[in-house]
Write a protein that holds these residues in place. Structure first.
Motif, short mmCIF file in Angstrom:
data_model
loop_
_atom_site.label_atom_id
_atom_site.label_comp_id
_atom_site.label_asym_id
_atom_site.label_seq_id
_atom_site.Cartn_x
_atom_site.Cartn_y
_atom_site.Cartn_z
N ILE A 4 6.91 31.91 24.02
CA ILE A 4 7.59 30.89 24.81
C ILE A 4 9.05 30.81 24.40
O ILE A 4 9.96 30.75 25.25
CB ILE A 4 6.89 29.53 24.66
N THR A 5 9.30 30.81 23.09
CA THR A 5 10.68 30.78 22.59
C THR A 5 11.45 32.01 23.05
O THR A 5 12.62 31.94 23.44
CB THR A 5 10.68 30.68 21.05
N THR A 6 10.78 33.16 22.99
CA THR A 6 11.39 34.42 23.42
C THR A 6 11.76 34.37 24.90
O THR A 6 12.87 34.75 25.30
CB THR A 6 10.43 35.59 23.15
N MET A 7 10.83 33.90 25.73
CA MET A 7 11.10 33.81 27.16
C MET A 7 12.21 32.81 27.45
O MET A 7 13.05 33.02 28.33
CB MET A 7 9.82 33.41 27.91
N ASN A 8 12.22 31.70 26.70
CA ASN A 8 13.25 30.69 26.90
C ASN A 8 14.64 31.26 26.60
O ASN A 8 15.61 31.00 27.33
CB ASN A 8 12.97 29.48 26.02
N ALA A 9 14.74 32.06 25.53
CA ALA A 9 16.02 32.69 25.20
C ALA A 9 16.45 33.66 26.30
O ALA A 9 17.62 33.69 26.71
CB ALA A 9 15.90 33.42 23.86
N PHE A 10 15.53 34.46 26.78
CA PHE A 10 15.82 35.42 27.86
C PHE A 10 16.30 34.71 29.12
O PHE A 10 17.31 35.10 29.74
CB PHE A 10 14.57 36.25 28.15
N VAL A 11 15.60 33.65 29.55
CA VAL A 11 15.97 32.92 30.76
C VAL A 11 17.34 32.26 30.60
O VAL A 11 18.15 32.24 31.54
CB VAL A 11 14.87 31.88 31.11
N THR A 12 17.61 31.74 29.42
CA THR A 12 18.90 31.09 29.17
C THR A 12 20.03 32.11 29.25
O THR A 12 21.10 31.84 29.83
CB THR A 12 18.90 30.40 27.80
N VAL A 13 19.84 33.30 28.68
CA VAL A 13 20.86 34.36 28.77
C VAL A 13 21.09 34.73 30.23
O VAL A 13 22.23 34.89 30.69
CB VAL A 13 20.44 35.60 27.96
N ALA A 14 20.00 34.86 30.99
CA ALA A 14 20.12 35.24 32.41
C ALA A 14 20.88 34.16 33.19
O ALA A 14 21.73 34.47 34.03
CB ALA A 14 18.74 35.45 33.01
N ASN A 15 20.60 32.91 32.91
CA ASN A 15 21.28 31.82 33.62
C ASN A 15 22.75 31.69 33.22
O ASN A 15 23.61 31.39 34.06
CB ASN A 15 20.56 30.48 33.34
N GLU A 16 23.03 31.92 31.93
CA GLU A 16 24.40 31.75 31.44
C GLU A 16 25.23 33.02 31.62
O GLU A 16 26.46 32.97 31.59
CB GLU A 16 24.38 31.36 29.96
N GLY A 17 24.55 34.16 31.77
CA GLY A 17 25.26 35.42 31.92
C GLY A 17 25.93 35.89 30.66
O GLY A 17 26.82 36.75 30.70
N SER A 18 25.51 35.33 29.52
CA SER A 18 26.17 35.67 28.25
C SER A 18 25.27 35.30 27.09
O SER A 18 24.65 34.23 27.08
CB SER A 18 27.49 34.91 28.14
N PHE A 19 25.22 36.20 26.09
CA PHE A 19 24.46 35.90 24.88
C PHE A 19 25.12 34.77 24.10
O PHE A 19 24.46 33.91 23.54
CB PHE A 19 24.35 37.16 24.01
N THR A 20 26.47 34.78 24.08
CA THR A 20 27.22 33.76 23.32
C THR A 20 27.00 32.38 23.91
O THR A 20 26.74 31.41 23.19
CB THR A 20 28.71 34.10 23.31
N LYS A 21 27.11 32.26 25.24
CA LYS A 21 26.91 30.96 25.89
C LYS A 21 25.46 30.50 25.75
O LYS A 21 25.20 29.30 25.58
CB LYS A 21 27.29 31.05 27.36
N ALA A 22 24.54 31.43 25.81
CA ALA A 22 23.12 31.08 25.63
C ALA A 22 22.89 30.55 24.22
O ALA A 22 22.15 29.57 24.03
CB ALA A 22 22.24 32.28 25.90
N ALA A 23 23.50 31.19 23.23
CA ALA A 23 23.36 30.74 21.85
C ALA A 23 23.91 29.34 21.67
O ALA A 23 23.32 28.50 20.97
CB ALA A 23 24.07 31.72 20.91
N GLU A 24 25.05 29.06 22.31
CA GLU A 24 25.63 27.72 22.22
C GLU A 24 24.71 26.68 22.87
O GLU A 24 24.53 25.58 22.34
CB GLU A 24 27.00 27.71 22.91
#
Length: 304
Positions: A4-24
């Motif tokens: 679930i955590t893994t999928m949440n990280a993936f979806v957040t990156v896809a929505n933000e278009g950036s690993f950095t923004k997803a991390a924030e």
């Protein structure tokens, strides 16, 4: 690694278009976000993103994975919200198993009062006097009377239950009052067929469970109300809980005999499978039931 955590990280990156923004947004490190996405790609054996120096783009497989992952996460959020609401607001179907006579005489008013306070709870009440398996038969709890055997179930005592031997004034005038259990006439015993010898360690109960009393009784029933009515009619003596015989005792239609041999009270118990993480519907019912009948319970308010 938690999917679930893994999928949440993936979806957040896809929505933000950036690993950095997803991390924030997730308040974790960029490296950890990258690790989660890489783990998901390894798990699915497919590339989910095309990475450039400025932005990341979903691959065709990534688009499909995004739709599935988003649906799963939304379902998880819906489920958490639903069960979170259940813990805050008591609702649902409360499945109860209870003894017949106690329920018909004393449980109806309690359930009516309970429903007024908790209208979102639906009560499914099933009555019988046999011992049931709470888990196997799908009940949230069972009400049981007696001295309970050791088991893995949780038992909460709700009220004391007196067991008394009684007869009508007409019967006593005709046959006299016995001075000891041995003077009881077996043929006059109005016997309850479900009575168990291990319920209480008392001389009176030991006598009544002897073979000559079990086989000598000329009126046997699995219903205490019927036996009590027969005793009121002068047909013999009856050994019953006061929640059944109490009203007749109060009105003088029955009298307690051999009171010095009355056994220690047993209990009315709520029996349920688990102590932890109780469903709100069960938790509020147990709290509502607690001391509802008083101590001593109202059915014992008669002169002995």
């Amino acid at each position: 690694m938690d999917r679930i955590t893994t999928m949440n990280a993936f979806v957040t990156v896809a929505n933000e278009g950036s690993f950095t923004k997803a991390a924030e947004k997730l308040d974790i490190s960029n490296q950890l976000v990258s690790k989660y996405v890489s783990h998901l790609e390894e798990l699915l054996n497919t590339r989910l993103f095309n990475r450039t120096t400025r932005k990341v783009h979903l691959t065709e497989a990534g688009e499909q994975c995004f739709q599935h992952a988003q649906h799963i996460l939304e379902s998880m959020n819906d489920m958490e919200g639903y069960f979170g609401q259940l813990t805050q607001e008591a609702q649902g179907i409360l499945n109860i198993n209870a003894p017949v006579s106690f329920s018909t005489l004393h449980l109806a008013q309690l359930l009516a009062d309970f429903k007024l306070k908790y209208p979102a709870i639906t009560v499914n009440l099933q009555l019988n006097d046999r011992k049931i398996d709470v888990i196997e038969e799908g009940f949230d709890l069972a009400l049981r009377i007696g001295s309970l055997k050791n088991s893995s179930m949780i038992a909460k005592k709700l009220a004391s239950v007196r067991l008394v031997l009684c007869a009508s004034p007409d019967y006593i005038n005709k046959h006299g009052k016995p001075n000891s259990p041995e003077e009881l006439i077996p043929e006059h015993y109005l016997r309850y067929s479900h009575m168990e010898s291990h319920q209480n360690d008392s001389p009176l109960l030991n006598i009544l469970t002897q073979k000559k009393y079990r086989q000598g009784a000329n009126f046997v029933s699995n219903n205490g109300e019927v036996l009590t009515a027969a005793a009121v009619a002068g047909q013999g003596y009856v050994y019953q809980p006061t929640f059944i015989a109490g009203e007749a005792l109060k009105q003088g239609k029955l009298q307690i005999i051999l009171p010095e041999f009355e056994p220690n009270p047993v209990g009315l118990y709520a029996v349920y499978p688990h102590r932890k993480l109780l469903a709100s519907k069960l938790r509020v019912f147990l709290a509502f039931f607690d001391d509802y009948y008083g101590s001593p319970p109202y059915w014992d308010h008669f002169n002995t």
